[in-house]
Design a protein around this motif. Sequence first.
Motif, PDB file in Angstrom:
ATOM      1  N   LEU A 296       0.805  -1.215   0.000  1.00 47.08           N
ATOM      2  CA  LEU A 296       0.000   0.000   0.000  1.00 47.08           C
ATOM      3  C   LEU A 296       0.840   1.268   0.000  1.00 47.08           C
ATOM      4  N   ASP A 297       1.837   1.351   0.881  1.00 48.22           N
ATOM      5  CA  ASP A 297       2.563   2.614   1.018  1.00 48.22           C
ATOM      6  C   ASP A 297       3.903   2.350   1.700  1.00 48.22           C
ATOM      7  N   SER A 298       4.811   3.296   1.564  1.00 51.36           N
ATOM      8  CA  SER A 298       6.113   3.187   2.220  1.00 51.36           C
ATOM      9  C   SER A 298       6.662   4.576   2.471  1.00 51.36           C
ATOM     10  N   ILE A 299       7.258   4.794   3.632  1.00 48.76           N
ATOM     11  CA  ILE A 299       7.988   6.024   3.900  1.00 48.76           C
ATOM     12  C   ILE A 299       9.346   5.669   4.472  1.00 48.76           C
ATOM     13  N   HIS A 300      10.261   6.605   4.324  1.00 50.89           N
ATOM     14  CA  HIS A 300      11.652   6.383   4.734  1.00 50.89           C
ATOM     15  C   HIS A 300      12.149   7.638   5.421  1.00 50.89           C
ATOM     16  N   ASP A 301      12.757   7.465   6.585  1.00 50.91           N
ATOM     17  CA  ASP A 301      13.363   8.582   7.302  1.00 50.91           C
ATOM     18  C   ASP A 301      14.762   8.202   7.743  1.00 50.91           C
ATOM     19  N   ASN A 302      15.664   9.173   7.671  1.00 48.47           N
ATOM     20  CA  ASN A 302      16.986   8.996   8.256  1.00 48.47           C
ATOM     21  C   ASN A 302      16.950   9.438   9.711  1.00 48.47           C
ATOM     22  N   ILE A 303      17.639   8.707  10.566  1.00 47.75           N
ATOM     23  CA  ILE A 303      17.753   9.091  11.962  1.00 47.75           C
ATOM     24  C   ILE A 303      19.222   9.040  12.372  1.00 47.75           C
ATOM     25  N   GLY A 304      19.566   9.824  13.373  1.00 46.38           N
ATOM     26  CA  GLY A 304      20.874   9.765  13.987  1.00 46.38           C
ATOM     27  C   GLY A 304      20.698   9.449  15.458  1.00 46.38           C
ATOM     28  N   ILE A 305      21.440   8.504  15.940  1.00 44.66           N
ATOM     29  CA  ILE A 305      21.334   8.099  17.345  1.00 44.66           C
ATOM     30  C   ILE A 305      22.368   8.890  18.138  1.00 44.66           C
ATOM     31  N   ARG A 306      21.911   9.704  19.068  1.00 38.32           N
ATOM     32  CA  ARG A 306      22.816  10.500  19.891  1.00 38.32           C
ATOM     33  C   ARG A 306      22.116  10.896  21.167  1.00 38.32           C
ATOM     34  N   THR A 307      22.885  11.256  22.174  1.00 41.03           N
ATOM     35  CA  THR A 307      22.319  11.787  23.411  1.00 41.03           C
ATOM     36  C   THR A 307      22.758  13.233  23.554  1.00 41.03           C
ATOM     37  N   ILE A 308      21.804  14.099  23.863  1.00 41.80           N
ATOM     38  CA  ILE A 308      22.103  15.508  24.124  1.00 41.80           C
ATOM     39  C   ILE A 308      21.551  15.838  25.501  1.00 41.80           C
ATOM     40  N   GLN A 309      22.404  16.350  26.363  1.00 45.52           N
ATOM     41  CA  GLN A 309      22.024  16.647  27.737  1.00 45.52           C
ATOM     42  C   GLN A 309      22.476  18.050  28.127  1.00 45.52           C
ATOM     43  N   ILE A 310      21.727  18.637  29.048  1.00 47.71           N
ATOM     44  CA  ILE A 310      22.149  19.865  29.717  1.00 47.71           C
ATOM     45  C   ILE A 310      22.319  19.517  31.186  1.00 47.71           C
ATOM     46  N   LYS A 311      23.555  19.620  31.677  1.00 44.41           N
ATOM     47  CA  LYS A 311      23.863  19.286  33.066  1.00 44.41           C
ATOM     48  C   LYS A 311      24.759  20.369  33.649  1.00 44.41           C
ATOM     49  N   ASP A 312      24.399  20.850  34.826  1.00 40.71           N
ATOM     50  CA  ASP A 312      25.226  21.840  35.530  1.00 40.71           C
ATOM     51  C   ASP A 312      25.560  23.017  34.623  1.00 40.71           C
ATOM     52  N   HIS A 314      25.892  23.109  31.471  1.00 36.41           N
ATOM     53  CA  HIS A 314      26.775  22.757  30.368  1.00 36.41           C
ATOM     54  C   HIS A 314      26.037  21.865  29.376  1.00 36.41           C
ATOM     55  N   LEU A 315      26.496  21.875  28.120  1.00 31.12           N
ATOM     56  CA  LEU A 315      25.904  21.083  27.054  1.00 31.12           C
ATOM     57  C   LEU A 315      26.782  19.866  26.773  1.00 31.12           C
ATOM     58  N   TYR A 316      26.127  18.696  26.662  1.00 27.99           N
ATOM     59  CA  TYR A 316      26.842  17.447  26.425  1.00 27.99           C
ATOM     60  C   TYR A 316      26.264  16.750  25.203  1.00 27.99           C
ATOM     61  N   LEU A 317      27.142  16.308  24.321  1.00 29.05           N
ATOM     62  CA  LEU A 317      26.766  15.481  23.186  1.00 29.05           C
ATOM     63  C   LEU A 317      27.435  14.128  23.351  1.00 29.05           C
ATOM     64  N   ASN A 318      26.609  13.088  23.420  1.00 31.99           N
ATOM     65  CA  ASN A 318      27.109  11.721  23.623  1.00 31.99           C
ATOM     66  C   ASN A 318      28.034  11.626  24.830  1.00 31.99           C
ATOM     67  N   GLY A 319      27.657  12.332  25.896  1.00 34.37           N
ATOM     68  CA  GLY A 319      28.389  12.265  27.154  1.00 34.37           C
ATOM     69  C   GLY A 319      29.609  13.150  27.236  1.00 34.37           C
ATOM     70  N   GLN A 320      29.924  13.890  26.186  1.00 29.97           N
ATOM     71  CA  GLN A 320      31.105  14.747  26.188  1.00 29.97           C
ATOM     72  C   GLN A 320      30.687  16.210  26.099  1.00 29.97           C
ATOM     73  N   ARG A 321      31.278  17.013  26.954  1.00 30.71           N
ATOM     74  CA  ARG A 321      30.913  18.421  27.005  1.00 30.71           C
ATOM     75  C   ARG A 321      31.401  19.146  25.757  1.00 30.71           C
ATOM     76  N   VAL A 322      30.558  20.036  25.233  1.00 31.11           N
ATOM     77  CA  VAL A 322      30.881  20.784  24.015  1.00 31.11           C
ATOM     78  C   VAL A 322      30.502  22.253  24.198  1.00 31.11           C
ATOM     79  N   ARG A 323      31.218  23.114  23.470  1.00 32.69           N
ATOM     80  CA  ARG A 323      30.885  24.540  23.366  1.00 32.69           C
ATOM     81  C   ARG A 323      30.967  24.865  21.877  1.00 32.69           C
ATOM     82  N   LEU A 324      29.889  25.417  21.323  1.00 29.50           N
ATOM     83  CA  LEU A 324      29.695  25.423  19.876  1.00 29.50           C
ATOM     84  C   LEU A 324      29.509  26.836  19.334  1.00 29.50           C
ATOM     85  N   THR A 325      29.760  26.987  18.031  1.00 31.60           N
ATOM     86  CA  THR A 325      29.578  28.281  17.370  1.00 31.60           C
ATOM     87  C   THR A 325      29.022  28.068  15.968  1.00 31.60           C
ATOM     88  N   GLY A 326      28.514  29.150  15.397  1.00 30.83           N
ATOM     89  CA  GLY A 326      28.004  29.105  14.033  1.00 30.83           C
ATOM     90  C   GLY A 326      27.424  30.442  13.641  1.00 30.83           C
TER      91      GLY A 326
END
Length: 719
Positions: A296-312, A314-326
């Motif tokens: 009948l039908d089909s859909i497709h999505d891309n996903i990325g598996i990651r953890t993003i946290q705010i602790k104390d 600070h910002l953490y990506l996959n358990g590692q603290r990061v500071r970012l710009t753009g």
Amino acid sequence: MRFYFCTEKLKRITESLLLVLICFMSVNALCATRIDMNANWKFRTDPANVGEAQGWSQNIPDETETVSVPNTWNIGKYSRYEGTAWYFKTFPADPSLRGRHVELHFGATFYKAHVWLNGVSLGEHEGGYTEYYFDVSSHLQPINTIAVEINNQPKVDTIPGAPLKSGPGSRIYDWWPYGGIVRDVWLTVNDQSLVRWQHIDSTVSGSQAQVSAQISDRVAIENYSRKKEELKIHLAVYSQTGGTPIASATQTIAVTPGRQEVVVPLTIQNPHLWDFDNPYLYSVVCDLTRDNGDFLDSIHDNIGIRTIQIKDRHLYLNGQRVRLTGLTRHEDSPWEGLAETRGTMLHDYDDLKNLQTTLTRPVHYPQNPFIYNYADRNGILMIPEIPMWQFSEQQMTNPRVIALAKRMFTEMVEQNYNHPSIFAWSTDNESATDTPGGIAYFKTMYALAKKLNPQRFVSFADDRIAFVHDPSTNASSLADFVMWNEYFGTWDAPASQLPAAINRIGKDYPDKMFIISEFGTPGIYATNAQTADQLRVQTIRKQLALFAKQDWIAGAILWCYQDYASYHNLRPGQPDHYVDHGVVDQNRQRKPSYYVWRQENEPAHIHLHWTLDSNGIPAGFSADIARRSIQEIPSYPLVHYRAQWMVYSADGKEIATGDQPVTSMETAQTILGKWTVKDPTYLHLELRLYRPTGFLAQTGELVWRYPELGGFDGATPPQ
């Protein structure tokens, strides 16, 4: 993202083939098809708003122009046209479409659209940046005419709208109201049941030795028949390299007429985690079949598996603290306006990656799907926003505005739910969120966001936080983190007052992580563009250094990438024109600030040293390379980079070259090179550090001249 299959294995049918397919072939009864409708539209302005009264919805008027969509009329002779215009398209439909479910989709139309098919009103849509569709199954005839009436005029109760917060002198918002069908148009043809969307969440658990990702896929099935159907959902997860599924599941459901949602769980063992330099994507394919196996039908999505946290704070990506710009970027150019092609978007976002971008808002409104997909594939975190720009308390308490904001926000979230690049949602920009009505608005939108998407953070861009002395009267105290639009040195206050303001708000919001969601220099604060960019360079250097000293500032975003068109009256008597605010101009010509931003945001420190032979002539080099420390901005892990070096003679000939992986730069890594050269008079060493995605991260250079020709001339004295 949707896959469309039929027995002829057609996934996307161009309009030229559509005429052959629909006129001379029947559409297979078990086929889900997408039909491109971008070509051969007719266009006409309607400055007197006479189109409806004169029956343009049924009969195409005279004096139309032929255009293709995406299209905006604000290019060329209609560049300043603000009002109503019409688009028309005629197309055939074969009788075999009877009994099928056919929808007419618009990727986006700016701003308010009313759509007819064969003179029958399909409905209206308000908002310029999200997709919508109509069921046209019962309205198709052998020959069909679509009529679309669009108005691009901002009002007090539109989003974006006339910014009352800015006062009566600010007639319009700070970007161009590009009217038109600004993204793709297409038809979909389905059987009576289809998959509307899948919303995929992931949770990572386990130790380093045995990590797993629990996938929860919420699938929305729609049944347009008049009877209950037994259907099967088949889920398959594929790795980035394709091949056989790495996880799968099947679930049988009884679907009554209407929409039904079902949650299907899956597990991925030892998943690759998504991050800036290794943006690993999995494909999740959802097939819908009848119980007997009929497709009948089909859909497709891309996903990325990651953890993003705010602790104390600070910002953490996959358990590692990061500071970012753009940088931010408007969907705007002199040649396409808002109706951007893939080429323009690709050029600009490749350039943003070359400018070291790991974080962007990206601007005041939901983006073209291409941009979210680009960020997924190339490692950019985003905070999309609905275009509530500089709204007053009066506007934020208007029931019509609130209802419209909720619908726009819902469309933004539902259509972009699965993108790993999106880590938070923004509810508004520079609005009266330091008033009771503004706080109530944010509470309403925050609750909606958490209902729609509990896993993501929610905030808004606050331009008042430095001037509100009681945090309890400011909605930023309720956000998951604070986004601060900071313009000390221009709009806000003298630059000398910024350090004190940072210290005070850091204490006022002691549990909040901050992201500087805008900073920069508008050109009107200088007498000419050259002087303005000199001020921009000073702002970049001084303020990035100041942000780095506050460890609760997790990121900083420069406004903005390019100069952009605007009606906004930046000063009394100033004509509408391009706003001088970018590191490139509207034609993408680079300013000095472009190179300064790129240098100030390089992710590593590179120290180069010549290795001298017994005669004092370079016979090699050593390079020490290490990531920026967490006390700096930007700062994030650098893994699986590559160092490439070349040595050239005075006439540009290559003397020696080398290429070496740099697996990790948590501590300084040393790169060595050597060569044999007889009687050199000049040597030029260039070392290039490449990201795993192929983008150039930064370069380092040394130059050596024979002593009689001036001696050493490099960044590091010879050792």
